[in-house]
Design a protein around this motif. Sequence first.
Motif, PDB file in Angstrom:
ATOM      1  N   GLN A 145      66.562  48.456  22.024  1.00 39.36           N
ATOM      2  CA  GLN A 145      66.315  49.865  22.330  1.00 39.36           C
ATOM      3  C   GLN A 145      67.486  50.732  21.845  1.00 39.36           C
ATOM      4  N   ARG A 146      68.693  50.254  22.101  1.00 39.13           N
ATOM      5  CA  ARG A 146      69.888  50.997  21.685  1.00 39.13           C
ATOM      6  C   ARG A 146      69.950  51.158  20.168  1.00 39.13           C
ATOM      7  N   ASP A 147      69.563  50.118  19.443  1.00 36.49           N
ATOM      8  CA  ASP A 147      69.545  50.203  17.973  1.00 36.49           C
ATOM      9  C   ASP A 147      68.647  51.338  17.503  1.00 36.49           C
ATOM     10  N   LEU A 148      67.484  51.490  18.142  1.00 29.50           N
ATOM     11  CA  LEU A 148      66.563  52.570  17.794  1.00 29.50           C
ATOM     12  C   LEU A 148      67.166  53.942  18.101  1.00 29.50           C
ATOM     13  N   CYS A 180      63.935  50.637  11.925  1.00 30.61           N
ATOM     14  CA  CYS A 180      65.272  50.606  11.303  1.00 30.61           C
ATOM     15  C   CYS A 180      65.220  50.063   9.878  1.00 30.61           C
ATOM     16  N   GLY A 181      64.139  49.399   9.517  1.00 30.03           N
ATOM     17  CA  GLY A 181      64.006  48.849   8.176  1.00 30.03           C
ATOM     18  C   GLY A 181      63.230  49.735   7.218  1.00 30.03           C
ATOM     19  N   ILE A 225      57.332  55.902  14.364  1.00 32.86           N
ATOM     20  CA  ILE A 225      57.440  55.474  15.762  1.00 32.86           C
ATOM     21  C   ILE A 225      56.101  55.675  16.462  1.00 32.86           C
ATOM     22  N   LEU A 226      55.496  56.850  16.292  1.00 35.06           N
ATOM     23  CA  LEU A 226      54.209  57.095  16.942  1.00 35.06           C
ATOM     24  C   LEU A 226      53.128  56.155  16.435  1.00 35.06           C
ATOM     25  N   LEU A 227      53.144  55.870  15.151  1.00 30.58           N
ATOM     26  CA  LEU A 227      52.160  54.930  14.607  1.00 30.58           C
ATOM     27  C   LEU A 227      52.415  53.517  15.134  1.00 30.58           C
TER      28      LEU A 227
END
Length: 198
Positions: free
Chosen positions: A128-131, A75-76, A95-97
């Motif tokens: 999790q919800r933030d993502l 998110c940053g 995300i994958l990294l």
Amino acid sequence: MARTIAKDHDHKRARILKSAARVFAREGFDRASMAQLAAECGISKANIYHYYDSKDAILFDMLETYLRQLRDGICGLQMDGLSAPDRLRLVVQEILLAYQGVDDEHRVQSTGISALPAEQQQLLRGYQRDLVVFLSDILADISPDVLRDNKEKLRATTMSVFGMLNWFYMWNSGADAEARKDYAALVSDLTLDGLKGI
């Protein structure tokens, strides 16, 4: 007089959390014991109690640290000036990294959160919800006519992207950064263009 904190306290704490993730992933949270956690970490059971008073406290700290860092890192991301499709490509890749090297933590989050008290679960599920919201907003920007006002379709699309990313984690956990970037590009192409994109 209060006991002073050792200079390597944070390093030892991080080592305990990493070791605990391995044990919880291998044995399951319910079957894991403080003795197993201490042995995995290479310290005495008495020493582990200097850092944590229970395996529940270790589980929460491990998941809170993992999910907060994942959420904050994604998110940053600096995405000023990027188009919505380019933001999607960047987020999917990052995300994958971010999943690289944290297979145990990732596995434990899917089974361990429910073992914690409700208020701790709420905090972790909030990360999790933030993502999910972060990715949803990008997808809605890509296809506002289709997704912006259709919350059900937006959620299904968002969770499908996460599903593809989690598939890769499950079946290619040892993949290097280049393989992760290649798969991230595939996921982004599928999401942006359907089968035409590949």
